[in-house]
Write a protein that holds these residues in place. Structure first.
Motif, PDB file in Angstrom:
ATOM      1  N   ALA A 196      -3.379  -5.766 -14.908  1.00  0.00           N
ATOM      2  CA  ALA A 196      -1.946  -6.078 -14.863  1.00  0.00           C
ATOM      3  C   ALA A 196      -1.658  -7.394 -14.155  1.00  0.00           C
ATOM      4  CB  ALA A 196      -1.192  -4.938 -14.188  1.00  0.00           C
ATOM      5  N   GLY A 197      -2.710  -8.028 -13.597  1.00  0.00           N
ATOM      6  CA  GLY A 197      -2.519  -9.320 -12.959  1.00  0.00           C
ATOM      7  C   GLY A 197      -2.376  -9.260 -11.462  1.00  0.00           C
ATOM      8  N   THR A 198      -2.584  -8.082 -10.880  1.00  0.00           N
ATOM      9  CA  THR A 198      -2.529  -7.933  -9.427  1.00  0.00           C
ATOM     10  C   THR A 198      -3.946  -7.791  -8.908  1.00  0.00           C
ATOM     11  OG1 THR A 198      -0.393  -6.813  -9.560  1.00  0.00           O
ATOM     12  CG2 THR A 198      -1.639  -6.543  -7.519  1.00  0.00           C
ATOM     13  N   VAL A 199      -4.452  -8.840  -8.283  1.00  0.00           N
ATOM     14  CA  VAL A 199      -5.834  -8.820  -7.780  1.00  0.00           C
ATOM     15  C   VAL A 199      -5.892  -7.913  -6.566  1.00  0.00           C
ATOM     16  CG1 VAL A 199      -7.741 -10.185  -6.902  1.00  0.00           C
ATOM     17  CG2 VAL A 199      -6.226 -11.143  -8.638  1.00  0.00           C
ATOM     18  N   GLY A 233      -9.988   6.079  -8.071  1.00  0.00           N
ATOM     19  CA  GLY A 233      -9.705   4.926  -7.221  1.00  0.00           C
ATOM     20  C   GLY A 233     -10.159   3.636  -7.886  1.00  0.00           C
ATOM     21  N   GLU A 234     -11.306   3.702  -8.550  1.00  0.00           N
ATOM     22  CA  GLU A 234     -11.819   2.529  -9.259  1.00  0.00           C
ATOM     23  C   GLU A 234     -10.967   2.208 -10.487  1.00  0.00           C
ATOM     24  OE1 GLU A 234     -14.726   0.654  -8.252  1.00  0.00           O
ATOM     25  OE2 GLU A 234     -14.075   1.785  -6.496  1.00  0.00           O
ATOM     26  N   LEU A 235     -10.468   3.243 -11.159  1.00  0.00           N
ATOM     27  CA  LEU A 235      -9.575   3.021 -12.296  1.00  0.00           C
ATOM     28  C   LEU A 235      -8.270   2.363 -11.842  1.00  0.00           C
ATOM     29  CD1 LEU A 235     -10.061   6.336 -14.322  1.00  0.00           C
ATOM     30  CD2 LEU A 235     -10.567   4.033 -15.140  1.00  0.00           C
ATOM     31  N   LEU A 236      -7.818   2.728 -10.642  1.00  0.00           N
ATOM     32  CA  LEU A 236      -6.627   2.086 -10.088  1.00  0.00           C
ATOM     33  C   LEU A 236      -6.862   0.591  -9.889  1.00  0.00           C
ATOM     34  CD1 LEU A 236      -3.802   2.160  -8.836  1.00  0.00           C
ATOM     35  CD2 LEU A 236      -4.858   2.847  -6.671  1.00  0.00           C
ATOM     36  N   ASP A 237      -8.007   0.229  -9.320  1.00  0.00           N
ATOM     37  CA  ASP A 237      -8.349  -1.190  -9.141  1.00  0.00           C
ATOM     38  C   ASP A 237      -8.409  -1.905 -10.487  1.00  0.00           C
ATOM     39  OD1 ASP A 237      -8.464  -1.202  -6.402  1.00  0.00           O
ATOM     40  OD2 ASP A 237     -10.612  -0.817  -6.292  1.00  0.00           O
TER      41      ASP A 237
END
Length: 353
Positions: A334-337, A324-328
């Protein structure tokens, strides 16, 4: 040595055979097909006997020279195929290849298959020695932009027709795995009706999801700002059983590089010089420059701290889901906060408490 692209090989062979061929590239399917084409031309020219050797530890290079210079009892012409597993023949192999290149056996065709040969290898004495007598078939990778067109060509060769949408569906499913694409096309030949037309709906139904996920592809998609593609790649890596540590290593390494280049540029250094000092290859400079337009030093420092927290989570020192943290982390790169900076700061503070 004549340099020939894979799509030029048929025409080159029609003009006559060279005594030596080197086929090199990192696309196994295309390397195999190029070798198949050379073998077929050799058989048609009377090279009926084939001997296969693998350059493994302890390989006796003397037997290659001995075989090349000995007459066969069963065939007038012979094809000797040598697989250079790592593209490096070693000192003994280099000496043997130089000796052979100086006087190729008249009734022998030597075919060397190797992974991509880097610049230093192509400047080596053994390779330059082969230049005088042979043909170098360099296999280039099929890029994401070229893949739909490549698929269209393969479909036509298989006697099938497909619109651009159907080609895009197959390209998105196999994501660079050319062998998987070829296998799916062979399967379509058995399933498609007589008219041979493949619709996008049929392609979606028939074709399996055979994407080849890798951590470097994940990083590149994130740097491109392709959040959707990066997340899909991340889920694919997890589904294939990739260790979270490997994914974190790739992401953290790229973030450190970005941070180093960003800091140097903020101190007044030229981008090209800063990138060179950070070990960025020339072909990756445009990708790094694009990413730095949206990723500034403060955010990169936060992402480095987050990567450190993920490392603690993987080791069981921090109560959080590593994936889940790797997803964040991937989304932010990628520029998506994915989280408000204050929430991110609070999470990091807890990770170190």
């Amino acid at each position: 040595m004549t340099k020939v692209r894979a799509d030029q090989l048929d025409k080159a062979l029609a003009k006559g055979l060279s005594p030596i061929y080197i086929v090199s590239g990192d696309e196994p399917l295309l390397v195999q097909e190029a070798c198949d084409t050379i073998r077929a031309a050799a058989r048609a020219a009377g090279f009926c006997e084939r001997e296969l050797y693998h350059n493994e530890p302890g390989f006796d290079w003397g037997q290659v020279l001995s075989s090349a210079n000995s007459l066969s009892l069963f065939a007038e012409r012979k094809l000797i195929e040598l697989r250079l597993g790592n593209g490096k023949p070693g000192d003994k192999g280099a000496k043997a290849l130089l000796e052979y290149a100086a006087a190729p056996a008249p009734d022998t065709l030597l075919l060397l298959a190797a992974p991509k040969l880097d610049g230093s290898t192509q400047r080596s004495k053994w390779f330059k020695g082969l230049e005088q007598a042979g043909c170098f078939v360099q296999i280039w990778p099929v890029t994401a932009q070229q893949l739909p067109r490549w698929i269209g060509q393969r479909l036509r060769r298989a006697g099938l027709k497909a619109d651009s949408q159907a080609q895009e569906v197959l390209a998105s499913r196999v994501e660079g795995n050319l062998l998987a694409a070829s296998q799916e096309i062979e399967k379509l030949k058995l399933l498609v009706e007589a008219d041979g037309f493949v619709t996008a709906e049929m392609m979606s139904t028939v074709v399996a999801d055979s994407a080849r996920y890798d951590v470097f592809g994940l990083v590149d998609k994130a740097l491109h700002g392709d959040a959707r593609g990066a997340v899909k790649n991340l889920h694919g890596l997890r589904g294939e059983g990739t260790d979270a540590t490997v994914v974190l290593w790739a992401l953290a390494r790229e973030i450190r590089t970005l941070s180093q280049v960003a800091y140097a540029c903020e101190q007044g250094q030229n981008f090209d010089w800063a990138a060179k000092n950070a070990g960025v290859w020339d072909k990756r400079k445009p990708l790094i420059k694009t990413a730095l337009r949206r990723l500034k030093s403060p955010l990169l420092q936060v992402l480095l701290r987050k990567a450190n927290a993920i490392d603690k989570a993987i080791k069981g020192m921090h109560n959080a889901d590593p994936w889940g943290e790797l997803l964040d982390l991937t989304l932010n790169l990628a520029g998506t906060v994915s989280l408000h900076p204050r929430v991110q700061k609070l999470a990091l503070t807890r990770a170190y408490s």
